[in-house]
Design a protein around this motif. Sequence first.
Motif, PDB file in Angstrom:
ATOM      1  N   GLU A   1      59.094  19.789  19.843  1.00  0.00           N
ATOM      2  CA  GLU A   1      60.098  19.346  18.877  1.00  0.00           C
ATOM      3  C   GLU A   1      60.634  20.444  17.804  1.00  0.00           C
ATOM      4  O   GLU A   1      59.756  21.524  17.698  1.00  0.00           O
ATOM      5  CB  GLU A   1      59.268  18.499  18.024  1.00  0.00           C
ATOM      6  N   ASP A   2      61.831  20.374  17.607  1.00  0.00           N
ATOM      7  CA  ASP A   2      62.523  21.453  16.777  1.00  0.00           C
ATOM      8  C   ASP A   2      62.029  22.736  17.103  1.00  0.00           C
ATOM      9  O   ASP A   2      61.427  23.656  16.258  1.00  0.00           O
ATOM     10  CB  ASP A   2      62.046  21.202  15.433  1.00  0.00           C
TER      11      ASP A   2
ATOM     12  N   LYS B   1      62.515   8.344  12.401  1.00  0.00           N
ATOM     13  CA  LYS B   1      62.249   8.275  11.213  1.00  0.00           C
ATOM     14  C   LYS B   1      63.030   7.367  10.467  1.00  0.00           C
ATOM     15  O   LYS B   1      64.083   7.866   9.876  1.00  0.00           O
ATOM     16  CB  LYS B   1      61.917   9.838  10.509  1.00  0.00           C
TER      17      LYS B   1
ATOM     18  N   GLN C   1      53.924  23.449  13.085  1.00  0.00           N
ATOM     19  CA  GLN C   1      53.429  22.646  12.214  1.00  0.00           C
ATOM     20  C   GLN C   1      52.501  21.678  13.087  1.00  0.00           C
ATOM     21  O   GLN C   1      51.305  21.230  12.225  1.00  0.00           O
ATOM     22  CB  GLN C   1      54.713  21.787  11.941  1.00  0.00           C
TER      23      GLN C   1
ATOM     24  N   ASP D   1      64.220  16.730  15.657  1.00  0.00           N
ATOM     25  CA  ASP D   1      63.778  15.845  14.194  1.00  0.00           C
ATOM     26  C   ASP D   1      64.602  16.415  13.374  1.00  0.00           C
ATOM     27  O   ASP D   1      65.672  15.721  12.792  1.00  0.00           O
ATOM     28  CB  ASP D   1      62.382  16.252  14.128  1.00  0.00           C
TER      29      ASP D   1
ATOM     30  N   LYS E   1      54.719   8.886  17.061  1.00  0.00           N
ATOM     31  CA  LYS E   1      53.902  10.013  16.399  1.00  0.00           C
ATOM     32  C   LYS E   1      53.556   9.536  15.044  1.00  0.00           C
ATOM     33  O   LYS E   1      54.533   9.257  14.293  1.00  0.00           O
ATOM     34  CB  LYS E   1      55.070  11.246  16.476  1.00  0.00           C
TER      35      LYS E   1
ATOM     36  N   LEU F   1      63.734  12.191  17.455  1.00  0.00           N
ATOM     37  CA  LEU F   1      62.520  11.484  16.654  1.00  0.00           C
ATOM     38  C   LEU F   1      63.089  10.642  15.692  1.00  0.00           C
ATOM     39  O   LEU F   1      64.210  10.672  15.548  1.00  0.00           O
ATOM     40  CB  LEU F   1      61.860  12.508  15.739  1.00  0.00           C
TER      41      LEU F   1
ATOM     42  N   ASP G   1      55.160  20.371  17.701  1.00  0.00           N
ATOM     43  CA  ASP G   1      56.384  20.492  16.856  1.00  0.00           C
ATOM     44  C   ASP G   1      56.363  21.870  16.007  1.00  0.00           C
ATOM     45  O   ASP G   1      55.492  22.252  15.412  1.00  0.00           O
ATOM     46  CB  ASP G   1      55.996  19.321  15.479  1.00  0.00           C
TER      47      ASP G   1
HETATM   48 ZN    ZN Z   1      59.346  17.397  13.230  1.00  0.00          ZN
END
Ligand code: ZN
Length: 427
Positions: free
Chosen positions: A284-285, A336, A162, A311, A387, A334, A241
Amino acid sequence: RIAAVKGRRVWDSRGNPTVEVDVVLEGGALGRAIAPAGASRGTREAIDLRDGGDRLRGKDVARAVASVNGPIAAALVGREVADQAGADAAMLALDPSPLKASLGGNATVAASLAVLHAAAAGAGRPLWQHVAEHYGTTPSLPLPEIQIFGGGAHAGRRVDIQDFMIMVPGARDFDEVMEITSAVYFAAGDIMARKGRLAGVADEGGWWPQFDSNEEALETLVAAIELAGETPGDRVVISLDIAASEFGQGGRYRLALEDREMGSQALIDMLGGWLDSYPIASIEDPVGEDDPEAMAAFTRRFGDRVQIIGDDYLVTNAQLVDEAAAAGACNAVLVKVNQAGTVSESIDTFRAARGRGWGAIVSARSGETEDVSISHLATGLGGGQLKVGSFTRSDRMAKWNECLRIAERLGQGAFVGGAPLAGTWWG
Ligand code: ZN
Ligand code: PGA
């Protein structure tokens, strides 16, 4: 005290409806915030409440706006604005469902952030300073993670991975991070143009990933860092990611670009090969949110040499951070705000992570707006990373530019990347 709460529909960077909230204090001070929206969402994050049906592709937010103007306003008006925890608890009491399905996480997050903004405005302080004073933290500018190529759900799944990002922990200050990132971003564009592969940008403004393999994207990123005059792995490192939940389920992963299917172990081996071949400092992930044994196995194998961020895996949930830490999975989270749905829960998660010596990365969503709350949160909480997406498009640049304004007040020396702090993952 809070005198009025008003919700309205506005539109995000992908042209979708979203929720904006104004919180007005008795003295007239205004706090305003807008809910962002993800495209690669974790199954355990707060519900982004949409109206459904045929109109506006089912994405209208009339129900979430009604939550704000009805029950949320009734619960918040008259409250002491400085009591962020109380305001957030009042919203939770209205909707005790774990994912805020009845009020909508998009309604609660915009209201919660607007309360925070109003408290700062009422006190006559910038938001980052209010956050630091309210939570007793030491503010410092975050280390940015900036996307050069988009991918996955943000680029029509043109490649499986991603985000192909860089971090510049070796920069002197925030200004220099921006300069080096600009050089790498345009170098990447030049390489794509030379190959006849320049095809616009993905959802967060990174170059469209016109590649034949995921590795080709990594090779091109390394070449771009070199073309920008940097030595890969020196001042500039790579951050990925993988967003593996988007292409894997039940421990089976399907890389569409290469027409390959693999199990958890093969995925871990493949990513391990990338860690050996490319200067990757953060990932990430790396495996799916439903694959906890693989996340622990990945962390056991690589956790001492790379930042491993949860995440979709941790969805900004302090309890999931505790459980992951106990299981030896991940070493960073992460954050959010809209995954949690309130400021208080997000800050609990940030603290749960930092308290264990984990990294904490405050993050935007792929659907964003002019709202710059996260620049202030990341700075006010201190010692973190940020990010936001790429180095183009105003929904992204607004956040970086806000950090530059904050730097004028806070001082560039407060940048955590310039002088590696003992005990941080890159120090
Ligand atoms: Zn992510
Ligand atoms: P999203 O993705 O905002 O589209 O969910 C961002 C990320 O995975 O970090």
